[in-house]
Design a protein around this motif. Structure first.
Motif, mmCIF file in Angstrom:
data_model
loop_
_atom_site.group_PDB
_atom_site.id
_atom_site.type_symbol
_atom_site.label_atom_id
_atom_site.label_comp_id
_atom_site.label_asym_id
_atom_site.label_seq_id
_atom_site.Cartn_x
_atom_site.Cartn_y
_atom_site.Cartn_z
ATOM 1 N N TYR A 1 33.607 37.377 33.909
ATOM 2 C CA TYR A 1 33.385 36.283 34.857
ATOM 3 C C TYR A 1 34.743 35.791 35.364
ATOM 4 O O TYR A 1 35.670 35.562 34.576
ATOM 5 C CB TYR A 1 32.654 35.118 34.189
ATOM 6 N N LEU A 2 34.847 35.612 36.675
ATOM 7 C CA LEU A 2 36.080 35.086 37.251
ATOM 8 C C LEU A 2 35.809 34.564 38.646
ATOM 9 O O LEU A 2 34.788 34.870 39.264
ATOM 10 C CB LEU A 2 37.187 36.138 37.275
ATOM 11 N N SER A 3 36.725 33.759 39.148
ATOM 12 C CA SER A 3 36.680 33.289 40.531
ATOM 13 C C SER A 3 37.580 34.170 41.382
ATOM 14 O O SER A 3 38.436 34.896 40.862
ATOM 15 C CB SER A 3 37.153 31.833 40.615
ATOM 16 N N SER A 4 37.406 34.103 42.693
ATOM 17 C CA SER A 4 38.248 34.908 43.577
ATOM 18 C C SER A 4 39.699 34.453 43.518
ATOM 19 O O SER A 4 40.617 35.260 43.672
ATOM 20 C CB SER A 4 37.733 34.837 45.017
ATOM 21 N N LYS A 5 39.907 33.161 43.272
ATOM 22 C CA LYS A 5 41.281 32.663 43.162
ATOM 23 C C LYS A 5 41.967 33.266 41.945
ATOM 24 O O LYS A 5 43.122 33.700 42.013
ATOM 25 C CB LYS A 5 41.286 31.130 43.084
ATOM 26 N N GLU A 6 41.244 33.317 40.825
ATOM 27 C CA GLU A 6 41.798 33.936 39.618
ATOM 28 C C GLU A 6 42.044 35.420 39.840
ATOM 29 O O GLU A 6 43.063 35.970 39.399
ATOM 30 C CB GLU A 6 40.836 33.731 38.454
ATOM 31 N N ALA A 7 41.125 36.084 40.526
ATOM 32 C CA ALA A 7 41.298 37.510 40.818
ATOM 33 C C ALA A 7 42.522 37.742 41.693
ATOM 34 O O ALA A 7 43.318 38.660 41.454
ATOM 35 C CB ALA A 7 40.052 38.058 41.499
ATOM 36 N N GLY A 8 42.700 36.903 42.710
ATOM 37 C CA GLY A 8 43.842 37.052 43.607
ATOM 38 C C GLY A 8 45.166 36.891 42.896
ATOM 39 O O GLY A 8 46.137 37.595 43.195
ATOM 40 N N LYS B 1 45.825 37.781 40.019
ATOM 41 C CA LYS B 1 46.056 38.963 39.179
ATOM 42 C C LYS B 1 45.979 40.261 39.984
ATOM 43 O O LYS B 1 45.722 41.328 39.441
ATOM 44 C CB LYS B 1 45.027 38.986 38.051
ATOM 45 N N ASN B 2 46.191 40.135 41.314
ATOM 46 C CA ASN B 2 46.186 41.300 42.208
ATOM 47 C C ASN B 2 44.811 41.967 42.264
ATOM 48 O O ASN B 2 44.692 43.167 42.530
ATOM 49 C CB ASN B 2 47.246 42.324 41.782
ATOM 50 N N GLY B 3 43.775 41.184 42.014
ATOM 51 C CA GLY B 3 42.429 41.734 41.954
ATOM 52 C C GLY B 3 41.747 41.917 43.291
ATOM 53 O O GLY B 3 40.598 42.379 43.338
ATOM 54 N N ILE B 4 42.419 41.552 44.399
ATOM 55 C CA ILE B 4 41.859 41.809 45.731
ATOM 56 C C ILE B 4 42.288 43.198 46.196
ATOM 57 O O ILE B 4 41.459 44.047 46.537
ATOM 58 C CB ILE B 4 42.308 40.738 46.742
ATOM 59 N N LEU B 5 43.610 43.446 46.162
ATOM 60 C CA LEU B 5 44.108 44.784 46.529
ATOM 61 C C LEU B 5 43.569 45.858 45.597
ATOM 62 O O LEU B 5 43.422 47.022 45.996
ATOM 63 C CB LEU B 5 45.641 44.792 46.497
ATOM 64 N N ALA B 6 43.248 45.473 44.363
ATOM 65 C CA ALA B 6 42.768 46.447 43.375
ATOM 66 C C ALA B 6 41.457 47.097 43.787
ATOM 67 O O ALA B 6 41.090 48.160 43.280
ATOM 68 C CB ALA B 6 42.607 45.777 42.014
ATOM 69 N N ALA B 7 40.738 46.464 44.728
ATOM 70 C CA ALA B 7 39.462 47.028 45.177
ATOM 71 C C ALA B 7 39.648 48.287 46.021
ATOM 72 O O ALA B 7 38.716 49.091 46.156
ATOM 73 C CB ALA B 7 38.676 45.990 45.967
ATOM 74 N N ALA B 8 40.827 48.472 46.588
ATOM 75 C CA ALA B 8 41.091 49.644 47.435
ATOM 76 C C ALA B 8 41.479 50.833 46.566
ATOM 77 O O ALA B 8 42.590 51.364 46.631
ATOM 78 C CB ALA B 8 42.194 49.329 48.448
ATOM 79 N N PRO C 1 35.873 48.921 39.920
ATOM 80 C CA PRO C 1 36.238 48.655 38.525
ATOM 81 C C PRO C 1 37.568 47.918 38.394
ATOM 82 O O PRO C 1 38.395 47.931 39.301
ATOM 83 C CB PRO C 1 36.324 50.059 37.919
ATOM 84 N N GLY C 2 37.735 47.303 37.226
ATOM 85 C CA GLY C 2 38.972 46.583 36.927
ATOM 86 C C GLY C 2 38.652 45.216 36.357
ATOM 87 O O GLY C 2 37.814 44.481 36.903
ATOM 88 N N ALA C 3 39.326 44.852 35.284
ATOM 89 C CA ALA C 3 39.036 43.578 34.610
ATOM 90 C C ALA C 3 39.281 42.380 35.512
ATOM 91 O O ALA C 3 38.623 41.344 35.371
ATOM 92 C CB ALA C 3 39.893 43.464 33.342
ATOM 93 N N SER C 4 40.231 42.508 36.451
ATOM 94 C CA SER C 4 40.572 41.385 37.329
ATOM 95 C C SER C 4 40.128 41.619 38.771
ATOM 96 O O SER C 4 40.478 40.837 39.659
ATOM 97 C CB SER C 4 42.090 41.140 37.305
ATOM 98 N N THR C 5 39.367 42.682 39.024
ATOM 99 C CA THR C 5 38.971 43.027 40.391
ATOM 100 C C THR C 5 37.821 42.140 40.849
ATOM 101 O O THR C 5 36.810 42.006 40.153
ATOM 102 C CB THR C 5 38.544 44.500 40.479
ATOM 103 N N TRP C 6 37.974 41.555 42.022
ATOM 104 C CA TRP C 6 36.907 40.731 42.589
ATOM 105 C C TRP C 6 35.816 41.655 43.136
ATOM 106 O O TRP C 6 36.101 42.663 43.775
ATOM 107 C CB TRP C 6 37.458 39.835 43.689
ATOM 108 N N PRO C 7 34.537 41.322 42.902
ATOM 109 C CA PRO C 7 33.471 42.262 43.260
ATOM 110 C C PRO C 7 33.094 42.329 44.737
ATOM 111 O O PRO C 7 32.436 43.294 45.154
ATOM 112 C CB PRO C 7 32.285 41.771 42.417
ATOM 113 N N ILE C 8 33.457 41.328 45.537
ATOM 114 C CA ILE C 8 33.085 41.338 46.958
ATOM 115 C C ILE C 8 34.357 41.214 47.791
ATOM 116 O O ILE C 8 34.827 40.109 48.080
ATOM 117 C CB ILE C 8 32.110 40.204 47.313
#
Length: 477
Positions: free
Chosen positions: A248-255, A257-264, A287-294
């Motif tokens: 569980y995470l928010s998009s701010k937390e994902a960002g 941790k580089n979890g937005i670019l990680a989706a590519a 996939p990715g522990a910090s990757t945002w799903p949308i």
């Protein structure tokens, strides 16, 4: 008001043959529209020549339609389109093979926001529960499926859920519906996927990102979706989602941790060349522990052959597209609006394609960041950071002052201010401390009101002065 001044200057400059206004007009997604407007605003100030750049925030679907134009002739209604979804394969196939580009500009998160009084606690939802809420199978925030995920949620029952969605075709709608179908198809079937879908009749439509923000904010118990940068900038409460790795995470937390670019990832389906179809790209639930799903990627749609435009406008469009990949212009997209500019190989490919656009002799615009002598910075087709608007600098200063005063006023209304905490103040016979806060608030309110009035008057005087000099200049020509 900030964007008004360059437009005013552009429209008041005489359009003689020596100084014809060069214009470029785009339309599309509302998500990064403020980012685009800011960059356009800067370029209009930095140009020696009179130029006009505009962008209509009308949604990705309309941006695609404007870009395609008349399907019988493919004559576009805009100079470029923009969207957070790629052209479909059917749309791409309308054009000659490899004749159009998807230029990836930024990546951003699409998030769900709410107005549930949680007492500052997080609200957690897993995808199938979210699907049931949006499809009206779950209609109350005290439903067991919600409270099982949020045992600390303390609400009176009943506490109805109000669902809001985008009114017109929207990339945000396309992203969240594709996501729900991908991760929970049993609750969100294929017929509910797309930029425009048939929502249940007891949901409400809101127009644009601004309208969605108002809809979420204005009624308690509402849930809706919007690009996360916009939502956070407006102070909305975000829902923590369960990602592909079960975190569980928010998009701010994902960002963070580089979890937005990680989706590519390599599995995202990004084609090797930008003139190929992007119809099969998938940045959802990677996939990715910090990757945002949308995650959505914002594209500029542009034809490789700009011969349908005047050479001057084609050259200006090429300059604008180049600016979208320069750090000094895109930093506001990240810092203020929460987007992540594309980097690395994608950025390099985009700049190569922009450089090869056919402009029929249109001038190549350059950029002066550091002072360039020998007339280089003073040339005709140069965007110079050494040019600025003094009136806008003053506006920014006044806006900062007003915002600071407003924060002080908000703190006072919320019970802030210096209290008598050392025990040395007066006390009544029952040990209570006399309440002088109303006197204090009244005096401070008077001071703040006066300051706000003075700021407004000063701001108005700058506008009047600017208009006076512009009109004087026009009459002299």
């Amino acid at each position: 008001m900030k964007f008004f001044l360059p437009l005013l200057l552009a429209t008041l400059v005489p359009t003689s043959s020596a100084q014809e206004v060069i214009s470029v007009h785009g339309s599309g997604t509302t998500n990064p529209q403020k980012c685009y407007w800011d960059i356009m605003d800067k370029l209009m100030k930095q140009s020696k020549q009179p130029i006009r750049l505009t962008y209509r925030g009308v949604g990705s679907g309309n941006g695609q339609s404007d870009f395609i134009g008349d399907e019988s002739t493919l004559e576009p209604y805009n100079d470029f389109g923009s969207g957070d979804i790629p052209l479909s394969q059917q749309q791409y196939d309308l054009f000659e093979p490899n004749s159009i580009l998807h230029l990836p500009i930024v990546m951003g998160a699409i998030s769900f926001f709410h107005s549930v009084p949680t007492g500052g606690k997080k609200l957690f939802l897993e995808p199938c529960v979210l699907a049931k809420i949006l499809n009206r199978e779950i209609t109350d925030w005290t439903d067991d499926e919600i409270t099982n995920l949020n045992p600390d949620l303390n609400l009176e029952s009943p506490f109805p859920i109000r669902v809001v969605h985008r009114k017109n075709g929207s990339s945000s709608t396309a992203s969240i519906t594709a996501y729900l179908n991908q991760v929970c198809s049993a609750e969100w079937p294929d017929n509910l996927v797309g930029s425009t879908i048939v929502w249940k009749t007891d949901t409400e439509a809101c127009e644009g990102s601004g309208g969605m923000t108002d809809c979420i904010r204005n009624e308690v118990g509402t849930i809706g979706y919007i690009d996360s940068g916009h939502g956070h900038a407006e102070g909305l409460q975000e829902i923590d989602l369960l990602n592909a790795d079960g975190e569980y995470l928010s998009s701010k937390e994902a960002g963070e941790k580089n979890g937005i670019l990680a989706a590519a990832t390599e599995d995202a389906g990004i084609p090797p060349a930008l003139d190929q179809s992007f119809a099969n790209i998938n940045l959802l639930n990677q996939p990715g522990a910090s990757t945002w799903p949308i995650v959505a990627m914002t594209f500029i749609y542009v034809r490789k052959d700009l011969s349908y435009m005047s050479p001057e406008s084609a050259g200006l469009l090429k300059g604008f597209l180049t600016a979208l990949y320069r750090d000094e212009y895109t930093e506001i997209c990240a810092e203020e609006f929460g987007f992540v500019p594309v980097t690395g190989d994608l950025r390099d490919k985009a700049l190569d394609q922009i450089d090869s656009l056919i402009t029929n002799g249109g001038a190549n615009w350059t950029f002066e960041v550091f002072t360039q002598g020998d007339g280089v910075g003073q040339a005709e087709n140069v965007f110079s950071w050494k040019r600025d608007s003094y009136s806008e600098l003053e506006q920014d200063h006044l806006v900062s002052q007003v915002e600071a005063l407003q924060r002080q006023l908000d703190e006072m209304k919320n019970g802030g201010g210096d209290g008598d905490s050392d025990g040395d103040g007066e006390s009544g016979g029952d040990g209570s401390v006399p309440d002088h806060t109303h006197e204090f608030d009244f005096e401070r309110d008077e001071e703040l009101t006066a300051a706000l009035i003075l700021a407004a008057i000063s701001f108005s005087l700058w506008i009047i002065t600017l208009i006076f000099f512009c009109v004087k200049f026009v009459m002299r020509v």
